[in-house]
Design an enzyme around this catalytic site. Structure first.
Site, mmCIF file in Angstrom:
data_model
loop_
_atom_site.group_PDB
_atom_site.id
_atom_site.type_symbol
_atom_site.label_atom_id
_atom_site.label_comp_id
_atom_site.label_asym_id
_atom_site.label_seq_id
_atom_site.Cartn_x
_atom_site.Cartn_y
_atom_site.Cartn_z
ATOM 1 N N GLU A 22 37.453 84.167 31.338
ATOM 2 C CA GLU A 22 37.082 83.168 32.349
ATOM 3 C C GLU A 22 36.513 83.775 33.622
ATOM 4 O OE1 GLU A 22 40.648 80.820 32.648
ATOM 5 O OE2 GLU A 22 40.451 80.073 30.592
ATOM 6 N N GLU A 58 39.138 78.324 21.381
ATOM 7 C CA GLU A 58 40.406 77.698 21.771
ATOM 8 C C GLU A 58 40.290 76.176 21.671
ATOM 9 O OE1 GLU A 58 41.843 78.994 25.591
ATOM 10 O OE2 GLU A 58 41.191 81.057 25.297
#
Length: 543
Positions: free
Chosen positions: A313, A419
């Site tokens: 991220e 995910e």
């Protein structure tokens, strides 16, 4: 790596779809001023006509067009955009009777045209208005805009065709006897041994002690991501006190059951996700701790994982960049590749690149820009880089998802959904199926991992089973898709020339041929691969 901005825009896709005067060849006819701005037509040196929103003081001041949206219809959007000076984020918005729907964005530049791709699904019929907004108050140039409708059945038909092209291959088998004569009417069974498409799920430490969890997981999935157990705060809860016992045991379990593992994660750029003792370290100690961390975890599992989320991220957060400088991620990727010099992919793992068209931090365009920075500053990073898209959906925007994947595919490197989950609600299972089908159909996607690790107290967002490992509706979706994606013909027999032709998903198969007049059968292992133009296997039946 991707479609760069161009000196002149391309023609509108689908002829502009439902938009009038999509290429502005008739000036501003059909277009309106939005947000009390001033809009003028302009002409390039080559004679191309486009619209310019000038004297802008607010983000939403631009050009717009009113349209009528059909119920339950997918719309693809594309537009070519430019700003008069510097760089500016530009977002496309559709204003409906009761909402402002973000449908795509791009990083526009001065001096060349950038393409925005996006889309939306209309859930009710009615009037709407398409316009653009930018955080930069410079002039905004707009050209070659398209808003094109697809019925759900049209969309599904295209997806099915793409799935067949991307995931299947026509296989031609011939059965012959010991003399080489064709065997007509021979029975052929095609048993899938292993799928070539990696499908997996996150797992928690509870899989080590719960045999029902073990049985349920290994019956379905070939890939695992450890939900938290490999993260820094789990393996080094106090400085210098490393404990890999849980992740080691989970790795051993995966290896024993032929399950591949994604390494998640080496670093996480979100400040709140650092080990508590790391967050306030001064520069020298943080550098030493980070160096020890990457050497420790990557060296330990080098050659055992199929990929690493090296810096998690790093579009939304910058814990390490804020302390080490803008090229911190570049250095980490270079170090990871040196420490694991095998075939493991090095992922840039990010959320909202597919899920939220309004999140300008994670735009596909911005993702590719960050990827180019990591590779450009250290070209060796280009080997084995991969795109990791988390896919935490609330109400999936399927047209935008496809547009984002199209944009990211231009990088020419592997794309994984890493995910995947969908927020709880009455349509959770339906939304999950749409997301999975869309990902599987896209040729750039090379793997899917569901974010559904089981805990006795519940899952992060989405469970596939109850606590007795009985499927919930979303678990049924997964099982149904696994069966569909691995389906082979049943009751197949050869024709008069001993041939059988079948469309098979890429993977490994055990093919068994038998004939009613022969008291024997022959089995062969067959591998169906994307790379081959055709697959042809001859199987001899010997008496």
């Amino acid at each position: 790596m991707c479609l760069q901005c161009l000196a002149e825009p391309l023609q509108p896709q689908y002829g502009g779809g439902i938009l009038r005067n999509a290429d502005f060849s008739a000036g501003l006819q059909g277009w309106s001023v939005f947000g009390y701005s001033s809009v003028a037509e302009s002409v390039s040196a080559s004679g191309n006509v486009f619209a310019v929103a000038v004297n802008r003081s607010r983000p939403f001041q631009s050009v717009s067009q009113k349209v009528y949206l059909q119920n339950d219809t997918h719309y693809t959007l594309s537009a070519w955009l430019q700003v008069s000076d510097g760089i500016g984020d530009v977002r496309a918005v559709v204003k409906t009777a009761d909402d402002f729907v973000h449908v795509g964005g791009v990083v526009a530049k001065a001096g060349c045209w950038s393409m925005l791709k996006g889309g939306l699904t209309a859930t009710a019929p009615g009037r709407a208005e398409l316009y653009f907004e930018s955080n930069a108050t410079v002039d905004l140039w707009v050209d070659s805009v398209s808003l094109h409708p697809f019925t759900k059945s049209e969309w599904s038909a295209h997806r099915a065709a793409s799935t067949a092209s991307a995931r299947k291959k026509t296989v031609r088998l011939q059965a012959t006897d010991s003399s080489g004569n064709p065997l007509a009417g021979a029975a052929v069974s095609l048993d899938a041994v292993r799928s070539a498409f990696p499908l997996g799920a996150a797992v928690s430490k509870y899989i080590l002690t719960n045999t029902d969890y073990q049985s349920w997981f290994t019956a379905r999935f070939g890939v695992a991501t450890f939900e938290n157990e490999m993260k820094w705060y789990s393996t080094e809860p106090a400085p210098g006190r490393e404990d890999y016992s849980v992740s080691d045991a989970m790795m051993a379990f995966a290896r024993a059951h032929g399950v591949a593992v994604r390494g998640h994660n080496v670093f996480w750029d979100q400040p709140s996700q650092q080990p508590a003792w790391v967050q306030s370290l001064p520069y020298p100690q943080l550098l030493a701790a980070a160096s020890r961390r990457i050497r420790s975890v990557v060296s330990r599992y080098a050659g055992q994982v199929i990929g690493w989320d090296v810096v998690n991220e790093n579009l939304h957060f910058d814990f390490y960049e804020g302390r080490f400088g803008w090229d911190a991620s570049t250095a980490f990727y270079a170090a990871a590749r040196l420490l694991d010099a095998g075939s493991a992919l090095m992922f840039m793992n990010e959320f909202n690149t597919l899920e939220q068209p309004g999140d300008m931090a994670a735009l596909p365009d911005r993702y590719l820009q960050r990827l180019r920075e990591i590779i450009g500053a250290y070209p060796e990073n280009g080997a084995g880089m991969a795109i990791g898209l988390e896919g935490h959906f609330t109400n999936p925007n399927i047209p935008y998802m496809r547009a984002a994947l199209d944009t990211l595919a231009q990088a020419g490197i592997p794309v994984w959904m890493t995910e995947v989950d969908v927020a709880a609600g009455p349509a959770q299972a339906e939304h999950l199926e749409e997301v999975l089908r869309e990902a599987y159909a896209h040729p750039a996607v090379q793997g899917i991992v569901l974010w559904s690790a089981w805990h006795p107290e519940g899952c992060y967002v989405m469970c596939l089973t109850d606590n007795s490992f009985n499927n919930l509706p979303q678990g049924d979706v997964v099982d149904r898709l696994i069966a569909e994606w691995r389906a082979t013909p049943r009751g197949a027999v050869t024709d008069a020339q001993g041939y059988l032709e079948a469309d098979l998903p890429h993977g490994e198969y055990e093919v068994t041929v038998s004939h009613p007049v022969l008291n024997t059968s022959v089995s062969r292992s067959v591998k169906v691969q994307l790379s081959a133009e055709s697959e042809e296997h001859f199987i001899d039946i010997r008496v």
